[in-house]
Scaffold this motif. Structure first.
Motif, mmCIF file in Angstrom:
data_model
loop_
_atom_site.group_PDB
_atom_site.id
_atom_site.type_symbol
_atom_site.label_atom_id
_atom_site.label_comp_id
_atom_site.label_asym_id
_atom_site.label_seq_id
_atom_site.Cartn_x
_atom_site.Cartn_y
_atom_site.Cartn_z
ATOM 1 N N ASP A 231 2.344 -5.661 -1.161
ATOM 2 C CA ASP A 231 3.376 -4.659 -1.448
ATOM 3 C C ASP A 231 4.677 -4.883 -0.673
ATOM 4 O O ASP A 231 5.191 -3.968 -0.046
ATOM 5 C CB ASP A 231 2.812 -3.259 -1.187
ATOM 6 C CG ASP A 231 1.593 -2.987 -2.043
ATOM 7 O OD1 ASP A 231 1.750 -2.489 -3.163
ATOM 8 O OD2 ASP A 231 0.469 -3.326 -1.602
ATOM 9 N N HIS A 233 7.445 -5.615 -2.210
ATOM 10 C CA HIS A 233 8.449 -4.967 -3.059
ATOM 11 C C HIS A 233 9.858 -5.509 -2.844
ATOM 12 O O HIS A 233 10.817 -4.736 -2.724
ATOM 13 C CB HIS A 233 8.417 -3.441 -2.868
ATOM 14 C CG HIS A 233 7.189 -2.806 -3.457
ATOM 15 N ND1 HIS A 233 7.159 -2.260 -4.705
ATOM 16 C CD2 HIS A 233 5.935 -2.668 -2.961
ATOM 17 C CE1 HIS A 233 5.938 -1.793 -4.967
ATOM 18 N NE2 HIS A 233 5.173 -2.037 -3.925
ATOM 19 N N ASP A 275 2.160 -6.872 -5.797
ATOM 20 C CA ASP A 275 3.435 -6.168 -5.658
ATOM 21 C C ASP A 275 4.381 -6.949 -4.745
ATOM 22 O O ASP A 275 4.966 -6.391 -3.811
ATOM 23 C CB ASP A 275 3.243 -4.723 -5.145
ATOM 24 C CG ASP A 275 2.736 -3.774 -6.229
ATOM 25 O OD1 ASP A 275 2.468 -4.245 -7.356
ATOM 26 O OD2 ASP A 275 2.608 -2.564 -5.940
ATOM 27 N N HIS A 322 3.338 -3.975 -9.955
ATOM 28 C CA HIS A 322 4.792 -4.133 -10.040
ATOM 29 C C HIS A 322 5.180 -5.557 -10.442
ATOM 30 O O HIS A 322 6.349 -5.844 -10.609
ATOM 31 C CB HIS A 322 5.449 -3.787 -8.703
ATOM 32 C CG HIS A 322 5.619 -2.307 -8.496
ATOM 33 N ND1 HIS A 322 6.841 -1.681 -8.557
ATOM 34 C CD2 HIS A 322 4.713 -1.336 -8.239
ATOM 35 C CE1 HIS A 322 6.685 -0.376 -8.339
ATOM 36 N NE2 HIS A 322 5.391 -0.151 -8.133
ATOM 37 N N HIS A 368 -5.693 -5.861 -5.763
ATOM 38 C CA HIS A 368 -4.468 -5.116 -5.452
ATOM 39 C C HIS A 368 -4.752 -3.665 -5.072
ATOM 40 O O HIS A 368 -4.209 -3.143 -4.096
ATOM 41 C CB HIS A 368 -3.468 -5.180 -6.607
ATOM 42 C CG HIS A 368 -2.231 -4.375 -6.327
ATOM 43 N ND1 HIS A 368 -1.391 -4.685 -5.291
ATOM 44 C CD2 HIS A 368 -1.746 -3.246 -6.898
ATOM 45 C CE1 HIS A 368 -0.410 -3.784 -5.240
ATOM 46 N NE2 HIS A 368 -0.601 -2.891 -6.208
ATOM 47 N N HIS A 431 -1.566 -1.597 -2.317
ATOM 48 C CA HIS A 431 -1.232 -0.554 -3.278
ATOM 49 C C HIS A 431 -1.036 0.826 -2.654
ATOM 50 O O HIS A 431 -0.171 1.572 -3.088
ATOM 51 C CB HIS A 431 -2.292 -0.484 -4.395
ATOM 52 C CG HIS A 431 -1.917 0.443 -5.516
ATOM 53 N ND1 HIS A 431 -0.859 0.183 -6.346
ATOM 54 C CD2 HIS A 431 -2.438 1.633 -5.918
ATOM 55 C CE1 HIS A 431 -0.753 1.172 -7.227
ATOM 56 N NE2 HIS A 431 -1.691 2.061 -6.991
ATOM 57 N N HIS A 433 0.068 1.450 0.253
ATOM 58 C CA HIS A 433 1.197 1.382 1.181
ATOM 59 C C HIS A 433 0.858 1.990 2.543
ATOM 60 O O HIS A 433 1.724 2.498 3.248
ATOM 61 C CB HIS A 433 2.454 2.039 0.591
ATOM 62 C CG HIS A 433 3.026 1.244 -0.543
ATOM 63 N ND1 HIS A 433 4.367 1.109 -0.761
ATOM 64 C CD2 HIS A 433 2.418 0.512 -1.512
ATOM 65 C CE1 HIS A 433 4.570 0.346 -1.831
ATOM 66 N NE2 HIS A 433 3.389 -0.026 -2.299
HETATM 67 FE FE FE Z 1 3.013 -1.371 -4.133
#
Ligand code: FE
Ligand code: ZN
Length: 486
Positions: A231, A233, A275, A322, A368, A431, A433
């Motif tokens: 993640d 991002h 992600d 994502h 994930h 996922h 976070h």
């Molecule tokens: Fe995420």
């Protein structure tokens, strides 16, 4: 030590010394002589020079065995031992048509494999197909197609197998069993022991497939480590670029205390649990929170950062919700069309979600973690701040996405890729976070958090992420250290 003293202390233990042995012993230090005496106590009554040699040799060998694992190694000097179980990866072999036959095949495969795990229990060896239940005591294995709470506080399951279906009642007076049963989720496969009453079964025992109570965790023989992230991002305005750069600098040994640098030197593997980028068009209004609005450029950016990770570290990348790949799970690897830069580096392994790998003999499943949404919203005592607890439920259900048609779109493949047939040594997800580490029956359960600051969406849901923390698993000791980069 004087030779007469040496003879004396051995004689006290009823051991005679050959003259050749005595002259060798007299060359040794006192503590070494005592060590040999200790070892010789259970041996023959006379120490010949030949026997003496074995006493000394053994001592040396033992020393090496004790010392070897402690020897500080730099992961760059170690060849990688990475085996990715491609047969468990759906990339390039998704055959699902989404037709009714496909669904039936999928559910049959899921049922059979989970029933097989349940049947390993003594108590569930002689179960009856649901269609052939007779009055009296029953043992069945079935898939839960419905979970209801009655007004009186009973839990009522609708359970089926290929031969039939039956309602199962868990009484409001069943105490512990009732509490345990609150963790039942639709579409999971259970073992049920009970008795018939009218046209239903009253449960006395509920069995989840679960993990064996006693299992030996496999460890690496060499002192190396695995870093877990997820993640990131990249592309989001909330991506913590400086902190991520700090993490990369640390892997290079450029920052950190002496102890932290030694840990960095041990890293041989890095897994990125999906992600990688924030993506485009994932949720309404996302464009206002994007710094990089082009998907290809988001991947180009993360590839650029990853170039900074030292050459000797192997990187496994899996996809997340994502990423630029189909949403339905099992997910394929992020496609080369969107992330060509990640495909040019041979030490980057682009994999689907989930991914099964063996790293220096340690089995890892990286998933994930989207099904954590189902677990956290459905089961009691679950929250995004304890993702590792929700992950334990996945292990107990031996399935990464227990519910079909929940929050996770599933592709009904003929073979269920989400079953945990073999318990891993490490289960890794992201996922949520939120960082989380626990051990469940010998499995290291780790959620690797994020490198994204709280988003406006998370703020509305009162979700507090724990960004820029990275769990590092010492594969030799099987201990986890959390490194903070903010
Ligand atoms: Fe995420
Ligand atoms: Zn996600």
């Amino acid at each position: 030590m004087e030779t007469t003293n040496i003879v004396d202390i051995f004689l006290k233990c009823n051991i005679n010394l050959h003259p050749g042995t005595l002259s060798e012993l007299s060359k040794l230090k006192d503590d070494e002589i005592e060590r040999i005496l200790k070892k010789a106590k259970d041996g023959p009554r006379v120490i010949t020079p030949e026997y003496f040699k074995t006493l000394i040799d053994k001592e040396e060998e033992a020393e090496v065995l004790v010392r070897r694992p402690k020897k500080r190694v730099h992961a760059a000097e170690i060849d990688s031992e990475i085996k990715i179980k491609h047969e468990r990866d759906v990339t390039n072999k998704s055959f699902s048509q989404g037709d009714i036959e496909g669904f039936i095949k999928y559910f049959n495969n899921k049922f059979e494999r989970l029933a097989k795990i349940l049947k390993e229990r003594d108590i569930l060896r002689d179960t009856t197909p649901i269609g052939r239940i007779k009055e009296g005591e029953v043992k069945i294995i079935g898939m839960v197609c419905e979970v209801r709470n009655s007004k009186k506080g009973h839990i009522i399951l609708e359970v089926e197998d290929p031969t039939g279906a039956v309602p199962v009642l868990i009484s409001n007076k069943s105490g512990e069993l009732l509490e345990l049963s609150r963790n039942i989720i639709r579409d999971e496969v259970l073992g049920i022991v009970g008795k018939t009453w009218k046209d239903m079964v009253i449960a006395d025992e509920i069995h989840f497939p679960d993990l064996p109570v006693r299992r030996e965790t496999k460890k690496s023989e060499v002192d190396i480590a695995l870093a877990l992230i997820s993640d990131t991002h990249v592309g989001s305005t909330k991506f913590l670029e400086n902190e991520f750069k700090k993490f990369i600098k640390w892997t290079r040994g450029e920052i950190g205390s002496v102890k932290q640098r030694i840990l960095a030197e041990k890293i041989k593997y890095l897994i990125i649990g999906g992600d990688l980028v924030d993506g485009v068009g994932i949720y309404p209004g996302q464009e206002n929170e994007l710094e990089i609005k082009d998907l290809n450029m988001q991947y180009e950016r993360i590839a650029k950062y990853l170039e900074g990770i030292p050459e000797h570290i192997e990187i496994i990348v899996i996809s997340g919700n994502h990423d630029a790949v189909r949403q339905a799970e099992p997910q394929l690897a992020i496609s080369e069309d969107f992330a060509p830069q990640l495909y040019t580096d041979p030490r980057i392994h682009m994999m689907g979600n989930p991914c099964h790998a063996s790293l220096h003999g340690v089995d890892v499943i990286s998933y994930h973690g989207r099904s954590l949404d189902d677990i956290i919203s459905t089961l009691p005592n679950q929250s995004y701040s304890k993702p590792e607890k929700a992950m334990v439920e996945l292990l107990r259900k031996r399935h990464l996405v227990p519910t079909y048609g929940g929050k996770v779109p599933l592709s009904p493949e003929a073979v269920d890729y989400m079953i945990i047939d073999e318990p891993p040594d490490i289960l890794h997800s992201g996922h949520a976070h939120h960082i989380g580490v626990t051990n469940y029956r010998g499995v290291n359960v780790i959620n690797s958090g994020t490198f994204q600051e709280q988003t406006s969406f998370q703020k509305k849901l009162n979700m507090m992420p724990t960004p820029a923390r990275v769990p590092i698993v010492d594969l030799h000791e099987m201990t986890t250290t959390i490194m903070r980069f903010m």
